[in-house]
Design a protein around this motif. Structure first.
Motif, PDB file in Angstrom:
ATOM      1  N   ILE A   1       7.231  31.364  25.757  1.00 60.19           N
ATOM      2  CA  ILE A   1       6.004  31.278  26.588  1.00 60.19           C
ATOM      3  C   ILE A   1       6.108  30.616  27.849  1.00 60.19           C
ATOM      4  O   ILE A   1       6.083  31.212  28.946  1.00 60.19           O
ATOM      5  CB  ILE A   1       4.768  30.998  25.677  1.00 60.19           C
ATOM      6  CG1 ILE A   1       4.540  31.833  24.577  1.00 60.19           C
ATOM      7  CG2 ILE A   1       3.587  31.312  26.718  1.00 60.19           C
ATOM      8  CD1 ILE A   1       4.285  33.423  24.722  1.00 60.19           C
TER       9      ILE A   1
ATOM     10  N   VAL B   1       6.220  32.129  31.555  1.00 57.30           N
ATOM     11  CA  VAL B   1       4.910  31.905  32.516  1.00 57.30           C
ATOM     12  C   VAL B   1       5.358  31.189  33.691  1.00 57.30           C
ATOM     13  O   VAL B   1       4.817  31.336  34.851  1.00 57.30           O
ATOM     14  CB  VAL B   1       4.002  31.138  31.663  1.00 57.30           C
ATOM     15  CG1 VAL B   1       2.483  30.764  32.614  1.00 57.30           C
ATOM     16  CG2 VAL B   1       3.408  31.876  30.456  1.00 57.30           C
TER      17      VAL B   1
ATOM     18  N   HIS C   1      -4.206  27.106  35.499  1.00 63.29           N
ATOM     19  CA  HIS C   1      -3.737  27.580  34.278  1.00 63.29           C
ATOM     20  C   HIS C   1      -4.091  29.012  33.864  1.00 63.29           C
ATOM     21  O   HIS C   1      -3.089  29.712  33.430  1.00 63.29           O
ATOM     22  CB  HIS C   1      -4.034  26.749  33.127  1.00 63.29           C
ATOM     23  CG  HIS C   1      -3.517  27.050  31.753  1.00 63.29           C
ATOM     24  ND1 HIS C   1      -2.253  26.946  31.224  1.00 63.29           N
ATOM     25  CD2 HIS C   1      -4.236  27.281  30.776  1.00 63.29           C
ATOM     26  CE1 HIS C   1      -2.213  27.328  30.041  1.00 63.29           C
ATOM     27  NE2 HIS C   1      -3.382  27.745  29.634  1.00 63.29           N
ATOM     28  N   GLN C   2      -5.222  29.376  33.932  1.00 61.59           N
ATOM     29  CA  GLN C   2      -5.780  30.840  33.691  1.00 61.59           C
ATOM     30  C   GLN C   2      -5.019  31.635  34.509  1.00 61.59           C
ATOM     31  O   GLN C   2      -4.656  32.721  33.922  1.00 61.59           O
ATOM     32  CB  GLN C   2      -7.237  30.816  33.726  1.00 61.59           C
ATOM     33  CG  GLN C   2      -7.794  32.152  33.474  1.00 61.59           C
ATOM     34  CD  GLN C   2      -9.332  32.491  33.327  1.00 61.59           C
ATOM     35  OE1 GLN C   2      -9.886  31.164  33.175  1.00 61.59           O
ATOM     36  NE2 GLN C   2      -9.869  33.390  33.600  1.00 61.59           N
TER      37      GLN C   2
ATOM     38  N   SER D   1      -1.643  32.364  33.551  1.00 60.00           N
ATOM     39  CA  SER D   1      -1.553  32.970  32.100  1.00 60.00           C
ATOM     40  C   SER D   1      -1.674  34.469  32.279  1.00 60.00           C
ATOM     41  O   SER D   1      -1.126  35.190  31.704  1.00 60.00           O
ATOM     42  CB  SER D   1      -2.503  32.565  31.212  1.00 60.00           C
ATOM     43  OG  SER D   1      -2.118  31.023  30.955  1.00 60.00           O
TER      44      SER D   1
ATOM     45  N   TYR E   1       0.887  36.368  33.916  1.00 57.95           N
ATOM     46  CA  TYR E   1       2.089  36.484  33.059  1.00 57.95           C
ATOM     47  C   TYR E   1       2.030  37.606  31.651  1.00 57.95           C
ATOM     48  O   TYR E   1       2.774  38.640  31.489  1.00 57.95           O
ATOM     49  CB  TYR E   1       2.491  35.201  32.113  1.00 57.95           C
ATOM     50  CG  TYR E   1       3.362  35.470  30.814  1.00 57.95           C
ATOM     51  CD1 TYR E   1       4.787  35.744  30.985  1.00 57.95           C
ATOM     52  CD2 TYR E   1       2.786  35.376  29.483  1.00 57.95           C
ATOM     53  CE1 TYR E   1       5.416  35.873  29.634  1.00 57.95           C
ATOM     54  CE2 TYR E   1       3.611  35.722  28.230  1.00 57.95           C
ATOM     55  CZ  TYR E   1       4.905  35.844  28.638  1.00 57.95           C
ATOM     56  OH  TYR E   1       5.538  35.921  27.332  1.00 57.95           O
TER      57      TYR E   1
ATOM     58  N   GLU F   1      -3.419  41.589  24.661  1.00 55.97           N
ATOM     59  CA  GLU F   1      -2.701  40.281  24.682  1.00 55.97           C
ATOM     60  C   GLU F   1      -2.795  39.959  22.940  1.00 55.97           C
ATOM     61  O   GLU F   1      -1.777  39.340  22.580  1.00 55.97           O
ATOM     62  CB  GLU F   1      -3.448  39.394  25.408  1.00 55.97           C
ATOM     63  CG  GLU F   1      -2.991  37.981  25.186  1.00 55.97           C
ATOM     64  CD  GLU F   1      -4.063  36.896  26.062  1.00 55.97           C
ATOM     65  OE1 GLU F   1      -4.207  35.881  25.670  1.00 55.97           O
ATOM     66  OE2 GLU F   1      -4.569  37.421  27.300  1.00 55.97           O
TER      67      GLU F   1
ATOM     68  N   PHE G   1      -0.130  33.582  22.146  1.00 54.70           N
ATOM     69  CA  PHE G   1      -0.590  33.179  23.436  1.00 54.70           C
ATOM     70  C   PHE G   1      -1.861  32.608  23.512  1.00 54.70           C
ATOM     71  O   PHE G   1      -2.278  31.828  24.535  1.00 54.70           O
ATOM     72  CB  PHE G   1      -0.416  34.540  24.459  1.00 54.70           C
ATOM     73  CG  PHE G   1      -0.215  34.097  25.960  1.00 54.70           C
ATOM     74  CD1 PHE G   1       0.996  33.864  26.551  1.00 54.70           C
ATOM     75  CD2 PHE G   1      -1.456  34.250  26.525  1.00 54.70           C
ATOM     76  CE1 PHE G   1       0.935  33.391  27.724  1.00 54.70           C
ATOM     77  CE2 PHE G   1      -1.323  33.844  28.147  1.00 54.70           C
ATOM     78  CZ  PHE G   1      -0.238  33.407  28.520  1.00 54.70           C
TER      79      PHE G   1
ATOM     80  N   TYR H   1      -1.442  28.842  23.452  1.00 54.53           N
ATOM     81  CA  TYR H   1      -1.073  28.547  24.789  1.00 54.53           C
ATOM     82  C   TYR H   1      -2.201  28.356  25.904  1.00 54.53           C
ATOM     83  O   TYR H   1      -2.501  27.444  26.498  1.00 54.53           O
ATOM     84  CB  TYR H   1      -0.073  29.420  25.249  1.00 54.53           C
ATOM     85  CG  TYR H   1       0.448  28.962  26.718  1.00 54.53           C
ATOM     86  CD1 TYR H   1       1.531  27.925  26.989  1.00 54.53           C
ATOM     87  CD2 TYR H   1       0.060  29.677  27.773  1.00 54.53           C
ATOM     88  CE1 TYR H   1       1.706  27.430  28.301  1.00 54.53           C
ATOM     89  CE2 TYR H   1       0.263  29.470  29.310  1.00 54.53           C
ATOM     90  CZ  TYR H   1       1.285  28.367  29.398  1.00 54.53           C
ATOM     91  OH  TYR H   1       1.418  27.814  30.710  1.00 54.53           O
ATOM     92  N   ARG H   2      -2.999  29.248  25.818  1.00 53.20           N
ATOM     93  CA  ARG H   2      -4.186  29.476  26.848  1.00 53.20           C
ATOM     94  C   ARG H   2      -5.039  28.241  26.343  1.00 53.20           C
ATOM     95  O   ARG H   2      -5.639  27.202  27.287  1.00 53.20           O
ATOM     96  CB  ARG H   2      -5.085  30.651  26.609  1.00 53.20           C
ATOM     97  CG  ARG H   2      -4.642  31.965  27.507  1.00 53.20           C
ATOM     98  CD  ARG H   2      -5.555  33.057  27.196  1.00 53.20           C
ATOM     99  NE  ARG H   2      -5.001  34.246  27.683  1.00 53.20           N
ATOM    100  CZ  ARG H   2      -5.107  34.508  29.181  1.00 53.20           C
ATOM    101  NH1 ARG H   2      -5.556  33.517  30.185  1.00 53.20           N
ATOM    102  NH2 ARG H   2      -4.693  35.545  29.644  1.00 53.20           N
TER     103      ARG H   2
END
Length: 345
Positions: free
Chosen positions: A109, A113, A123-124, A127, A130, A153, A160, A163-164
């Motif tokens: 990931i 990203v 970050h959002q 994300s 990606y 997703e 993922f 990760y978020r």
């Protein structure tokens, strides 16, 4: 990354917009395993390897039950091994899946990203960019640039969501709320069980060790307590157990309804619950049925159904013998344990 909401539940609900579909199952499983690990990490040193795995499984199952926007019938499926197999994860597999989360994020990931990161991007935003690129890479040329479908997703990159929730760029976020174990008095068995977890009893929940080991779990605590009172107040075997004692109509109907509800659940789980387990539960429910209305003297001697579930014996000796027998069976799977009691963690 914006300031994190107060709890794991509210953070997850915000990210998922308060909705749940079956295609989200594996993503939700990933984050509850990750959060369960956070809850238990400081206590692993107190546990043996098999106990850590059982504690992780139980904590994850308990976390699923706190996600109030997921319908009860779907909570059950979150901890399945596969969507089609409909068998629950084993503690060993739950542990392995948890251990792979950070590794997959680091190896797959984050490198993906990274090209979308930048000082002017949140970050959002990175994300989302990606995910859009991943969707474009498998889309037909005519669909290039089409916005990513809402559930894509979750169905294609289950890790993922972790990760978020837990990362900020290339590192784990520093403003995560403290993990909270839903069960503040969690216990794990001191003997390795032959099989774990026990089969589900009602739609929407998988029983944890602390819940399932307190009794057989076939009936509610209230019915078990009532049955225990009947058993403890009954004369010795061969006496007139029900002489002069009757149930009021409301209590009898409530007991019958609970037995019927459990039988309906067993019927719905045909093909999922092993036949021998289903038969065992039906017998326990039969034993939990209340006596017929009217005087108990009318019941044929030796043929009266006593309202005692499988977890409650009709004499103190039997009540002590059943947990001991269950513990002995679990002990066969262990190699060097001394005690058969569960331990608090």
């Amino acid at each position: 990354m914006s300031d994190a909401p107060a709890t794991f539940q509210t953070r997850l609900k915000n990210i998922m917009h308060g909705t749940y579909f079956p295609s989200m199952r594996r993503s939700v499983q990933t984050v509850v395993l990750y959060e369960a690990d956070r809850c238990l990490k400081s206590r692993y040193k107190l546990l043996r390897p098999f106990q850590r795995k059982i504690a992780l499984y139980d904590c994850a199952a308990d976390l699923v039950n706190t996600l109030d926007w997921i319908p009860g019938g779907h909570k059950m499926e979150v901890m399945f091994r596969t969507a089609t197999g409909k068998t629950p994860l084993s503690p060993d597999l739950a542990w392995r899946r948890m251990k792979l989360i950070d590794r997959d994020i680091a190896k797959i990931i984050i490198p993906g990203v990274k090209p979308f990161m930048g000082p002017d991007k949140t970050h959002q935003e990175s994300s989302d960019a990606y995910i859009q690129s991943q969707f474009n890479s498998i889309s037909q040329p005519k669909d290039e640039g089409t916005p990513v479908p809402d559930l894509w997703e979750y169905a294609h990159i289950s890790v993922f969501l972790a990760y978020r929730m837990y990362y900020d760029g290339e590192v784990i976020a520093t403003n995560l709320p403290a993990p909270i174990d839903p069960n503040s008095s969690r216990v794990v068995p001191n003997k390795k069980p032959e099989a774990y977890p026990p089969p589900p009893l009602v739609p929407g929940a998988f029983p944890s060790y602390s819940a399932a080991s307190a009794g057989d779990g076939y009936v509610s605590d209230e019915l078990q307590a009532f049955a225990g009172q009947l058993a403890s107040s009954s004369p010795a075997r061969g006496g007139k157990k029900w002489a002069g004692r009757q149930l009021d109509d409301e209590t009898r109907r409530a007991m019958l309804k609970e037995v019927k509800d459990h039988l309906d659940v067993i019927k719905q789980l045909e093909g999922i619950m092993p036949p021998t387990e289903a038969q065992q539960r039906k017998r326990a429910l039969y034993a939990a049925m209340p006596p017929p209305p009217g005087s108990y003297k009318k019941a044929r001697k030796g043929n009266t159904t006593i309202a005692v579930p499988a977890a409650v014996a009709s004499s103190p000796k039997k009540a002590a013998a059943k947990p001991a027998a269950a513990a002995a069976a679990a002990a066969a799977a262990s190699d060097d344990e001394d005690s058969e009691e569960a331990i608090d963690i």
